[in-house]
Design an enzyme around this catalytic site. Structure first.
Site, mmCIF file in Angstrom:
data_model
loop_
_atom_site.group_PDB
_atom_site.id
_atom_site.type_symbol
_atom_site.label_atom_id
_atom_site.label_comp_id
_atom_site.label_asym_id
_atom_site.label_seq_id
_atom_site.Cartn_x
_atom_site.Cartn_y
_atom_site.Cartn_z
ATOM 1 C CB CYS A 50 61.539 66.510 42.828
ATOM 2 S SG CYS A 50 60.837 67.369 44.251
ATOM 3 C CD GLU A 52 63.350 62.495 44.358
ATOM 4 O OE1 GLU A 52 63.368 63.633 43.849
ATOM 5 O OE2 GLU A 52 63.482 62.300 45.570
ATOM 6 C CB CYS A 83 58.904 65.689 48.375
ATOM 7 S SG CYS A 83 58.273 65.618 46.689
ATOM 8 C CB CYS A 86 59.188 62.392 44.670
ATOM 9 S SG CYS A 86 59.642 63.819 43.669
HETATM 10 N N1 THU Z 1 64.048 68.055 46.155
HETATM 11 C C1 THU Z 1 64.235 67.040 45.263
HETATM 12 O O1 THU Z 1 64.612 67.284 44.110
HETATM 13 N N2 THU Z 1 63.998 65.779 45.665
HETATM 14 C C2 THU Z 1 63.694 65.427 46.941
HETATM 15 O O2 THU Z 1 63.521 64.246 47.210
HETATM 16 C C3 THU Z 1 63.572 66.450 47.985
HETATM 17 C C4 THU Z 1 63.575 67.857 47.504
HETATM 18 C C5 THU Z 1 64.351 69.429 45.714
HETATM 19 C C6 THU Z 1 63.161 70.313 45.462
HETATM 20 C C7 THU Z 1 63.767 71.684 45.637
HETATM 21 O O3 THU Z 1 64.348 72.086 44.398
HETATM 22 C C8 THU Z 1 64.874 71.485 46.649
HETATM 23 O O4 THU Z 1 65.114 70.093 46.704
HETATM 24 C C9 THU Z 1 64.526 71.988 48.040
HETATM 25 O O5 THU Z 1 63.305 71.484 48.465
#
Ligand code: THU
Length: 130
Positions: A50, A52, A83, A86
């Site tokens: 992610c 974050e 998520c 995170c």
């Molecule tokens: N994702 C993030 O990078 N941060 C978040 O807070 C929510 C989700 C990304 C993970 C994945 O690559 C994409 O968003 C779809 O879930």
């Protein structure tokens, strides 16, 4: 550069060919330094990371371990909350009062805190018997 601008800029670099959902994160430490991260997906889906997590890794690699403020942006109709994983990662480096702003590409914003994102968080005290 503002946290908002930094998060929007790094979002462009996200590697998200599987979800097509680019996310950018920027954080400031008490020193005033800003660290950024974007989501980096992988063809083996669980290996993706992610935005974050990327920003936190950059902060720690630079020798800092304390969050002062966080900004996350995605191209969503509504501001996207971090998520579960995170939230725990943010909690590791920030107090409950640390402000987290969730933004959309269009400019909608919602403010929250690490404490509100992860009430009842597991921390080191839970491993200590008195
Ligand atoms: N994702 C993030 O990078 N941060 C978040 O807070 C929510 C989700 C990304 C993970 C994945 O690559 C994409 O968003 C779809 O879930």
């Amino acid at each position: 550069m503002s946290l908002k601008d930094a998060a929007h800029a790094v979002r462009e670099n996200a590697h998200a060919p599987y979800s097509n959902f680019k996310v950018g994160a920027a954080l400031r430490t008490p020193s005033g330094n800003v660290y950024v991260g974007c989501n980096v997906e992988n063809v083996a889906y669980p290996e993706g990371t992610c935005a974050e997590a990327g920003a936190i890794a950059a902060m720690v690699a630079a020798g800092e371990t304390e969050l002062a403020e966080v900004y996350v942006v995605a191209d969503s109709p509504d501001p996207v909350p971090p998520c579960g994983g995170c939230r725990q990662k943010l909690k590791e480096f920030g107090t409950g009062e640390v402000k987290v702003t969730m933004g959309t590409v269009e400019g909608l914003e919602r403010e929250t805190t690490i404490g509100d994102l992860l009430p009842g968080a597991f921390d080191a005290d839970h491993m200590v018997r008195s």
